[in-house]
Design an enzyme around this catalytic site. Structure first.
Site, PDB file in Angstrom:
ATOM      1  N   ASP A 132     -12.293  -6.343   4.955  1.00 20.32           N
ATOM      2  CA  ASP A 132     -11.469  -5.258   5.317  1.00 20.32           C
ATOM      3  C   ASP A 132     -10.880  -5.013   6.724  1.00 20.32           C
ATOM      4  O   ASP A 132     -11.697  -4.693   7.333  1.00 20.32           O
ATOM      5  CB  ASP A 132     -12.146  -3.929   4.723  1.00 20.32           C
ATOM      6  N   GLU A 181     -15.338   3.746  -2.177  1.00 21.01           N
ATOM      7  CA  GLU A 181     -15.914   3.568  -0.481  1.00 21.01           C
ATOM      8  C   GLU A 181     -16.338   4.707   0.064  1.00 21.01           C
ATOM      9  O   GLU A 181     -17.333   4.752   0.755  1.00 21.01           O
ATOM     10  CB  GLU A 181     -14.698   3.217   0.184  1.00 21.01           C
ATOM     11  N   HIS A 219      -8.145   1.265  -3.943  1.00 21.26           N
ATOM     12  CA  HIS A 219      -9.532   1.360  -3.089  1.00 21.26           C
ATOM     13  C   HIS A 219     -10.116   2.898  -3.732  1.00 21.26           C
ATOM     14  O   HIS A 219      -9.232   3.891  -3.975  1.00 21.26           O
ATOM     15  CB  HIS A 219      -9.176   1.633  -1.653  1.00 21.26           C
ATOM     16  N   ASP A 227       0.924  -1.037   0.062  1.00 20.37           N
ATOM     17  CA  ASP A 227       0.186  -0.047  -0.038  1.00 20.37           C
ATOM     18  C   ASP A 227       0.978   1.339   0.005  1.00 20.37           C
ATOM     19  O   ASP A 227       1.240   1.698   1.088  1.00 20.37           O
ATOM     20  CB  ASP A 227      -0.937  -0.222   1.259  1.00 20.37           C
ATOM     21  N   GLY A 229      -6.150   3.916   2.419  1.00 20.88           N
ATOM     22  CA  GLY A 229      -5.984   5.041   3.214  1.00 20.88           C
ATOM     23  C   GLY A 229      -7.230   5.842   3.019  1.00 20.88           C
ATOM     24  O   GLY A 229      -8.368   5.482   2.335  1.00 20.88           O
TER      25      GLY A 229
END
Length: 302
Positions: free
Chosen positions: A238, A159, A156, A97, A129
């Protein structure tokens, strides 16, 4: 840490609160060998949930900032991942990440660390993040380098921000998978595009209901609509510890509360392998094993 302090640490009401707790837990690590405990717990989790292949995120930023040596961390990960493979037959791969939380410069530093210390256990990068603080569009240069260097890259998106974030992950980052992606449901053209291109969504139902950005209960989760519209959706957890959920819990909830039949649950399981970074031959092997295990399970419980 007292029990009261533990309870306070794992109590939060939104995505930013979760990220704050996540960073606090990382701060508890004092030396690289502490990761041995993480992998011991990781192995128990994978075995307990019947997971044969796992592609997980590793977020190095906080550890590097507190002085951990990246190369030593990777050596530790290689040791533990190889041990788990030998002992349990579980195949683990990691995605670094690069982190949107600390900005582009930090993300580029993480990428350079990743590239400078290659490992067969670490296959690419991801972008996790605080989505509102670090828009996908800001990290194009990092992903451009990763793609040019032949690494996998995922992000990501969608979200905690609208479908425009998913479009940016696709068009600017060229992300091979989309973490969460649930706000895509607000843009019919995007849903159609995801289905047409078979861009996988890594959906995490429990954490999605926690953030309440799109949905507050499993029954209303857009994973049902994505599935019905032909999107390649996969089911994930998650941060199971932080959200007090397992992968088996997620599938059970989808079956009992979101209307997925057992046959549809099997399709979701198949999607996990199809969306993975396995070779085509490896995918066929795992899908064949899944068919056999599913048939045996149906006979046992029918």
């Amino acid at each position: 840490m007292t029990k009261a302090e533990q309870t306070a640490l794992f109590t939060y009401e939104d995505l930013n609160g979760f990220i704050k707790a996540f960073l606090q837990v990382q701060d508890l690590f004092t030396e690289v060998s502490d990761f041995d405990y993480v992998f011991d717990d990781f192995e128990r989790y994978l075995k307990g949930n019947g997971i044969k292949r796992c592609e997980a995120f590793f977020a190095p930023s906080a550890f590097v900032k507190k002085g951990f040596d990246y190369e030593e961390m990777i050596k530790n990960f290689n040791k533990n991942i190889n041990r788990i493979k030998k002992d349990s037959g579980i195949d683990i791969k990691l995605l670094v990440d690069v982190s949107r939380t600390f900005g582009l410069e930090n993300a580029m530093t993480n990428y350079q660390l990743f590239k400078s210390h290659p490992s067969p256990c670490v296959i690419g990068i991801g972008l996790g993040g605080a989505e509102q603080k670090g828009p996908c569009k800001d990290f194009g240069p990092v992903f451009e380098k990763a793609h040019a260097d032949g690494f996998h890259a995922v992000a990501h998106a969608g979200e905690d921000v609208g479908p425009e974030s998913v479009w940016d992950a696709i068009n600017i980052l060229h992300s091979e998978r989309i973490g969460h992606g649930i706000t895509s449901i607000q843009d019919e053209k995007l849903v159609e595009y995801l289905a047409e291109k078979q861009i996988p969504l890594e959906v995490c139902p429990t954490s999605n209901t926690f953030t309440k950005k799109v949905v507050s209960k499993i029954e209303d989760h857009p994973i049902r609509a994505f599935f019905d519209k032909g999107v390649l959706v996969t089911v994930n957890t998650d941060d199971p510890v932080f959200f007090k959920v397992t992968l088996l819990d997620e599938f059970w909830s989808l079956h009992k509360q979101a209307g997925f039949s057992l046959d549809q649950i099997k399709v979701l399981l198949e999607n996990s392998f199809k969306a993975s970074f396995l070779s085509d031959a490896q995918k066929k092997k795992y899908l064949k094993e899944l068919d056999a295990a599913w048939e045996e399970g149906m006979k046992k419980y029918s």
